[in-house]
Design an enzyme around this catalytic site. Structure first.
Site, short mmCIF file in Angstrom:
data_model
loop_
_atom_site.label_atom_id
_atom_site.label_comp_id
_atom_site.label_asym_id
_atom_site.label_seq_id
_atom_site.Cartn_x
_atom_site.Cartn_y
_atom_site.Cartn_z
N GLU A 176 0.81 -1.23 0.00
CA GLU A 176 0.00 0.00 0.00
C GLU A 176 0.84 1.27 0.00
O GLU A 176 1.25 1.76 1.06
CB GLU A 176 -0.93 0.02 1.22
CG GLU A 176 -1.81 1.28 1.25
CD GLU A 176 -2.75 1.36 2.45
OE1 GLU A 176 -2.66 0.52 3.36
OE2 GLU A 176 -3.58 2.29 2.47
N LYS A 218 -2.43 -1.87 -3.26
CA LYS A 218 -3.49 -1.02 -2.71
C LYS A 218 -3.04 0.44 -2.86
O LYS A 218 -2.42 1.00 -1.97
CB LYS A 218 -3.70 -1.37 -1.23
CG LYS A 218 -4.67 -0.44 -0.51
CD LYS A 218 -5.12 -1.04 0.81
CE LYS A 218 -5.98 -0.06 1.57
NZ LYS A 218 -6.67 -0.67 2.70
P1 13P Z 1 -9.21 4.47 3.90
O1 13P Z 1 -10.03 3.82 2.84
O2 13P Z 1 -10.02 5.11 5.00
O3 13P Z 1 -8.16 5.37 3.32
O4 13P Z 1 -8.44 3.30 4.66
C1 13P Z 1 -7.81 2.34 3.91
C2 13P Z 1 -6.59 1.91 4.61
O5 13P Z 1 -6.43 0.74 4.91
C3 13P Z 1 -5.57 2.91 4.93
O6 13P Z 1 -4.40 2.27 5.33
#
Ligand code: 13P
Length: 339
Positions: A176, A218
């Site tokens: 991510e 992500k």
């Molecule tokens: P949000 O969709 O609220 O951004 O959260 C996703 C997430 O896992 C952030 O690390």
């Protein structure tokens, strides 16, 4: 090992389903609870996450859930371990494994995510609690000069080392890299930063021999800064995000599951839908939302037992609309219907 990883990828990447991020750290969940006037006690966090996981039929739209370490050993009101409750709903339990971000030394404004030390051993323990996939979040602040080259390289290296350690332990890594929405930068600047970040992340993944087939990405969507005067319509967000993804993400990656990153629930759904309407794409394009799935449910809950059913209905609704968006079948009129 690769059979185990493939089975988890197959369970997570299912047509018309996405991932629910319920892995807020202590300080973050406290902030979310404060907004509804609820104190962040262990019991309240257990009650909230138990409410989410016991929502009837959630597994119809949600393939995986990202949990916070504490949740792995908590139980529902009926005494069932929460990861087990997820699995019974047909939802794969996952775990946030990074230890949060700190300032990157000698790089004002940049941040680095920590948590690599002892990660293999921790994953062993998480697996015993049922976790089959993991998440590590790197963040990039945006300005005319941020993120620095050093921040882009350091975070890519950490993400790749994390992903390699996960795969060696039989755990599917969600990689991510979040380009933050905060600030007044343009859509073009977000695209430029996201492209540089993703190039570097995939270079590092290659260096560390991460199997792209056995990971999920992500990313954030390409959007203008939150305070930028000119906001972008879903068609523009979709076109710019796809342009960057096509340039940087190999087709071997099975799934891209976006974070919502501060977009409103309806925006996050409409933007995902707009991308899927431009398909087919080399990868599955779905969601891994936190706030965009939970916000309306938390508003309905208010920390009250009497509101549990209403909160679960609100969660179901966002899950259902995002599931529709993940196959390009969402329509804004679905926002007002109860079906
Ligand atoms: P949000 O969709 O609220 O951004 O959260 C996703 C997430 O896992 C952030 O690390």
């Amino acid at each position: 090992m690769s059979t185990e990883l493939q089975a988890t990828v197959d369970a997570l990447v299912q047509k018309g389903k996405g991932i629910l991020a319920a892995d807020e750290s202590g300080p973050t969940i406290a902030k979310r609870f404060k907004a509804i006037g609820v104190e962040s006690t262990e019991e309240n966090r257990r009650a909230w996450r138990s409410l989410i996981l016991s929502a009837p039929g959630l597994g119809q739209f949600i393939s995986g859930i990202i949990l916070y370490e504490e949740t792995l050993s908590q139980r529902s009101g009926e005494g069932e371990a929460l990861p087990q409750l997820a699995a019974r709903q047909g939802i794969v339990p996952g775990i946030k494994v990074d230890a949060g971000k700190i300032p990157l030394a000698l790089a004002p404004g940049d941040e680095i995510t920590q948590g690599l030390d002892g990660l293999a051993q921790r994953l062993d323990g998480y697996k015993q609690h049922g976790a089959r996939f993991a998440k590590w979040r790197a963040v990039y602040n945006v300005s005319d000069v941020l993120p620095s080259r050093a921040a882009i390289e350091a975070n890519a290296e950490a993400l790749a080392r994390y992903a390699a350690i996960c795969q060696a332990q039989g755990v599917v890594p969600i990689v991510e890299p979040e380009v933050l929405i905060d600030g007044d930068h343009t859509l073009a600047r977000c695209a430029e930063v996201t492209q540089a970040v993703l190039h570097e992340v995939f270079h590092a993944l290659h260096r560390h021999r991460v199997a792209l087939e056995h990971m999920l990405l992500k990313p954030s969507m390409v959007v203008p800064g939150k305070t930028h005067a000119q906001q972008a319509a879903p068609a523009e967000v979709a076109a710019e995000t796809l342009r960057v993804l096509r340039r940087t993400v190999p087709a071997a990656v099975p799934g891209i599951n976006f974070l919502s990153g501060g977009q409103s629930p309806a925006e996050a759904t409409a933007n995902l839908d707009a991308m899927n309407r431009l398909g087919p794409h080399p990868w599955s394009l779905s969601f891994s939302y936190g706030r965009a799935l939970q916000d309306t449910a938390m508003q309905a809950w208010q920390g009250q037992l009497a509101n549990v059913r209403q909160a679960q209905d609100a969660l179901q609704k966002r899950a259902r609309l995002n599931a529709a968006a993940s196959i390009g079948k969402y329509d804004a009129s679905m926002e007002s219907s109860t079906e």
